[in-house]
Design an enzyme around this catalytic site. Structure first.
Site, mmCIF file in Angstrom:
data_model
loop_
_atom_site.group_PDB
_atom_site.id
_atom_site.type_symbol
_atom_site.label_atom_id
_atom_site.label_comp_id
_atom_site.label_asym_id
_atom_site.label_seq_id
_atom_site.Cartn_x
_atom_site.Cartn_y
_atom_site.Cartn_z
ATOM 1 N N ASP A 1 -69.431 -100.356 -16.095
ATOM 2 C CA ASP A 1 -70.520 -101.268 -16.441
ATOM 3 C C ASP A 1 -71.458 -101.457 -15.257
ATOM 4 O O ASP A 1 -71.030 -101.630 -14.121
ATOM 5 C CB ASP A 1 -69.917 -102.618 -16.857
ATOM 6 C CG ASP A 1 -70.966 -103.593 -17.343
ATOM 7 O OD1 ASP A 1 -71.582 -103.326 -18.388
ATOM 8 O OD2 ASP A 1 -71.170 -104.629 -16.658
ATOM 9 N N ASN B 1 -61.900 -104.830 -18.845
ATOM 10 C CA ASN B 1 -61.972 -104.597 -17.404
ATOM 11 C C ASN B 1 -63.421 -104.758 -16.938
ATOM 12 O O ASN B 1 -64.307 -104.046 -17.402
ATOM 13 C CB ASN B 1 -61.473 -103.187 -17.086
ATOM 14 C CG ASN B 1 -61.313 -102.942 -15.592
ATOM 15 O OD1 ASN B 1 -62.097 -103.428 -14.779
ATOM 16 N ND2 ASN B 1 -60.306 -102.181 -15.226
ATOM 17 N N ALA C 1 -64.938 -103.740 -14.450
ATOM 18 C CA ALA C 1 -65.507 -102.535 -13.850
ATOM 19 C C ALA C 1 -65.632 -101.394 -14.843
ATOM 20 O O ALA C 1 -66.131 -100.314 -14.487
ATOM 21 C CB ALA C 1 -64.660 -102.088 -12.662
ATOM 22 N N GLU C 2 -65.180 -101.613 -16.080
ATOM 23 C CA GLU C 2 -65.264 -100.553 -17.080
ATOM 24 C C GLU C 2 -66.199 -100.976 -18.218
ATOM 25 O O GLU C 2 -67.412 -100.951 -18.056
ATOM 26 C CB GLU C 2 -63.855 -100.193 -17.570
ATOM 27 C CG GLU C 2 -62.998 -99.610 -16.437
ATOM 28 C CD GLU C 2 -61.628 -99.158 -16.908
ATOM 29 O OE1 GLU C 2 -61.560 -98.409 -17.901
ATOM 30 O OE2 GLU C 2 -60.629 -99.558 -16.280
ATOM 31 N N MET C 3 -65.666 -101.422 -19.346
ATOM 32 C CA MET C 3 -66.527 -101.800 -20.455
ATOM 33 C C MET C 3 -67.009 -103.245 -20.347
ATOM 34 O O MET C 3 -67.962 -103.642 -21.006
ATOM 35 C CB MET C 3 -65.796 -101.538 -21.777
ATOM 36 C CG MET C 3 -65.492 -100.052 -21.971
ATOM 37 S SD MET C 3 -64.372 -99.668 -23.333
ATOM 38 C CE MET C 3 -65.495 -99.768 -24.726
#
Length: 306
Positions: A56, A96, A98-100
């Protein structure tokens, strides 16, 4: 030591189809631009071919994304094994930061605003309300179908002698005699155990991941990582948890020295690489899903919001 991969058996087609839609749906991310397929691209061996995935707001991911192909055959999920199965793993990236970078509550609330999803979840789960348990169950059901049977090596195992060349067979013999098969075995040619990265000499990396130690907090688990599958390995570069090895040649060279205390000659390395390429199986084939249409009440993403 290595067994052929069986063809996937689909027990609930409606659930698998729902899971496929969710796998490709970027609305499960805060930005509205990332889906499970972003990091586990099914057109690229179930990975993204990056040392670290893009998360993201263009954040650098924390670790190299393992392939989703044949992941149902693994002992656990993630490099450190923190998820016991695909269902448990499926909820991780959604929440997360740092992800989605969504939350489970927001993801479910978004799905509840889409009439097509409401109808499909009700049909599959026989419930009026959607919850995150249903979401992860459906995702896992789809991912369980992402197996890659019929590799040339599997055909050879099943008696088709002409499936492998002389060099590929020599590579397999080296793979066994050098000791690679001690960790890379079973139907997934890996994924069945946790092993120390750097047995003969330490693995030097700037990456901060400590493997199983990050989960157990026990120093004896430092640098124990889940052994990656070698199925379709020619497609899933770069290699290792930090993505440091850009080619199979580099990976074989490093593994020989660090894990086995052996320096392969260029000819031996080439033979092992030739064998590894025979592990590429039939890639999943299906129609891309037509995602249910958002309603007027479905939140509109703002991928550039600060």
């Amino acid at each position: 030591m290595i067994k052929p991969i069986p063809v996937a058996e689909v027990k609930d087609p409606a659930m698998v189809e729902l899971g496929k839609q969710l796998f490709f749906d970027p609305r499960l991310s805060r930005s509205g631009g990332m889906s499970c397929n972003s990091c586990h691209n099914l057109s690229m061996g179930g990975s993204d071919n990056l040392a670290a995935s893009i998360g993201d707001r263009w954040q650098k991911g924390g670790i190299n994304s393992p392939t989703v192909l044949n992941s149902s055959l693994n002992i656990a999920q993630f490099w450190d094994g923190r998820a016991k199965d695909l269902k448990e793993q499926a909820g991780g990236p959604i929440a997360n930061p740092a992800e989605m970078a969504f939350t489970h509550d927001l993801a479910v609330a978004m799905l509840e605003t889409i009439p097509g999803y409401k109808a499909e979840f009700s049909k599959v789960f026989k419930k009026d309300k959607i919850d995150i348990d249903q979401v992860t169950t459906a995702l896992a059901a789809f991912e369980e179908t992402l197996v890659t049977p019929n590799s040339r090596f599997d055909k050879w195992l099943l008696g088709e002698d002409a499936a492998l060349t002389t060099d590929e067979l020599k590579g397999y013999e080296l793979f066994k005699s050098a000791g690679c098969v001690a960790c890379h075995n079973g139907p997934n040619v890996g994924g069945a155990s946790f092993q120390k990265m750097g047995v003969v000499e330490p693995y030097k990396t700037a990456h901060t991941a400590q493997g199983r130690m990050d989960v157990t907090k026990s120093d004896q688990d430092r640098f124990l990582f889940k052994v990656p599958t070698l199925r379709n390995v020619e497609l899933t570069y770069p290699y290792f948890h930090d993505g440091a090895a850009m080619t199979l040649t580099d990976a074989v060279d490093t593994m020989g020295k660090l894990q086995l205390g052996r320096t392969f000659t260029p000819e031996e390395n080439g033979q092992i690489v030739a064998f590894l390429k025979t592990l590429t199986g039939d890639q999943p084939k299906f129609e891309l899903p037509q995602l249910p249409v958002s309603s007027d009440s479905t939140p509109r993403p703002d991928p550039f919001a600060k």
